[in-house]
Enzyme design. Structure first.
Site, PDB file in Angstrom:
ATOM      1  N   HIS A  37       0.808  -1.222   0.000  1.00 40.97           N
ATOM      2  CA  HIS A  37       0.000   0.000   0.000  1.00 40.97           C
ATOM      3  C   HIS A  37       0.841   1.272   0.000  1.00 40.97           C
ATOM      4  CE1 HIS A  37      -2.756   2.935   2.270  1.00 40.97           C
ATOM      5  NE2 HIS A  37      -3.276   2.788   1.065  1.00 40.97           N
ATOM      6  N   GLU A  57       0.484  -0.694  -4.817  1.00 37.55           N
ATOM      7  CA  GLU A  57      -0.497   0.356  -5.087  1.00 37.55           C
ATOM      8  C   GLU A  57       0.210   1.693  -4.983  1.00 37.55           C
ATOM      9  OE1 GLU A  57      -3.776   3.077  -3.100  1.00 37.55           O
ATOM     10  OE2 GLU A  57      -1.748   2.523  -2.491  1.00 37.55           O
ATOM     11  N   ASP A  59      -0.309   6.002  -5.551  1.00 31.57           N
ATOM     12  CA  ASP A  59      -1.239   7.119  -5.694  1.00 31.57           C
ATOM     13  C   ASP A  59      -0.795   8.036  -6.827  1.00 31.57           C
ATOM     14  OD1 ASP A  59      -2.908   6.615  -3.239  1.00 31.57           O
ATOM     15  OD2 ASP A  59      -0.934   6.836  -2.302  1.00 31.57           O
ATOM     16  N   HIS A  73       0.163  10.888  -1.948  1.00 34.81           N
ATOM     17  CA  HIS A  73      -1.095  10.690  -1.226  1.00 34.81           C
ATOM     18  C   HIS A  73      -1.483  11.933  -0.443  1.00 34.81           C
ATOM     19  CE1 HIS A  73      -4.042   9.221   1.646  1.00 34.81           C
ATOM     20  NE2 HIS A  73      -4.170   8.113   0.922  1.00 34.81           N
ATOM     21  N   ASP A 117      -3.873   4.238  -7.917  1.00 33.17           N
ATOM     22  CA  ASP A 117      -4.985   4.867  -7.207  1.00 33.17           C
ATOM     23  C   ASP A 117      -5.078   6.300  -7.716  1.00 33.17           C
ATOM     24  OD1 ASP A 117      -6.873   5.835  -5.484  1.00 33.17           O
ATOM     25  OD2 ASP A 117      -5.835   5.255  -3.648  1.00 33.17           O
TER      26      ASP A 117
END
Length: 305
Positions: A37, A57, A59, A73, A117
């Site tokens: 993440h 993942e 951003d 993020h 994301d």
């Protein structure tokens, strides 16, 4: 001589049976994607893969003109994490390409899937198509190397707003106009806003999407969330007329939550601690049912047991 040949044939037969058993056991285990993440700095790619992630993942934030600008993020983010790490998007793609190109000194064979994301909340609805168009051009140039021995990882475009479905259209049409429609074979989709499953399906119909669908469900690790929507997504995935191919749950940092998610039938677990997920997958109860996905596992194919 006859004895020698008999021994060789016997050994080969035993080896073949063992190989067939291994293939059968592999086919009966659900492949799992361990999704690291918030991997927003290039150095974190190595960090998370070395902890056990086979997926990451990242951003992606956009500027006012819908250009993908940073892998960032910002605050707030998950408890226990730094929210401020970032790279220019183009630089991150170059680093990611190195990490997923066989033969490169930074190559990780284990890293097979990347979830972008897409932080489209800063955009107006009518900018979604342009965002998809510009995202495709960035990936084509900096990740896929214009179709010439670029990165091999599968890509999931994760969109938080159902109204931004035209991002998918812009992305797909741009790859086609640039002469690389085949790269859509490496691209999947996710709507990450925890919307009603039926509404998600309608958004895909508007976008003309008929496959390559991952469905996420989750919440920050600072808060608790049940698995009722996960189970609904799994039910859709496993039905004869469902539109979902894979289901993942985020953010999972505890062993107990990992077990609950696996018991619910997820295909992916997004986590800040990949080693925790790996530990659970190595427990006897889960080792018999699950395995870590490899590049040979098609992330757009619904697992049938």
């Amino acid at each position: 001589m006859l004895l020698y040949v008999t021994l060789i044939l016997g050994c080969w037969s035993a080896f073949s049976e063992s190989a067939e058993t291994d293939v059968a056991e592999r086919a009966n285990k659900r492949p799992i994607w361990i999704m690291g993440h918030m991997v927003n700095a290039i150095y974190q790619i190595d960090e998370f893969v070395n902890l056990g992630a086979n997926s990451i993942e990242t951003d992606v934030s956009f500027d006012k003109d819908a250009n993908p600008e940073y892998t960032y993020h910002g605050v707030p983010c998950d408890c226990g994490r730094s929210c401020l790490k970032w790279e220019y998007f183009s630089d991150f793609l170059k680093g990611l390409r190195k990490a997923t190109t066989p033969g490169d000194s930074k190559y990780h064979a284990k890293l097979v899937l990347v979830v972008f994301d897409l932080k489209t909340g800063s955009l107006y609805d009518n900018q979604a198509y342009d965002a998809g168009k510009k995202l495709a051009k960035n990936l084509l140039k900096h990740y896929w190397n214009n179709g010439n021995n670029g990165g091999r990882a599968y890509i999931v475009l994760s969109i938080p707003d159902l109204n931004h479905y035209k991002l998918i259209t812009g992305f797909k049409e741009t790859l086609k106009s640039e002469g690389h429609p085949e790269l859509m074979d490496k691209v999947g989709h996710d709507f990450s806003g925890n919307d009603a499953i039926g509404d998600v399906g309608n958004a895909y119909k508007k976008a003309g999407v008929t496959g390559h669908v991952w469905q996420s469900d989750g919440i920050t690790n600072c808060l608790l969330r049940g698995l009722s929507r996960v189970k609904e997504a799994v039910k859709n995935r496993d039905s004869s007329n469902g539109f979902i191919n894979k289901v993942y749950y985020w953010t999972v940092d505890k062993r107990a939550t990992t077990r609950e998610a696996l018991d619910a039938g997820v295909d992916g677990v997004m986590t800040n601690y990949p080693d925790v997920i790996t530990d659970v997958l190595n427990e006897s109860a889960y080792k018999a049912k699950f395995r870590i996905a490899t590049y040979d596992d098609n992330p757009w194919e619904t697992f049938k047991n």
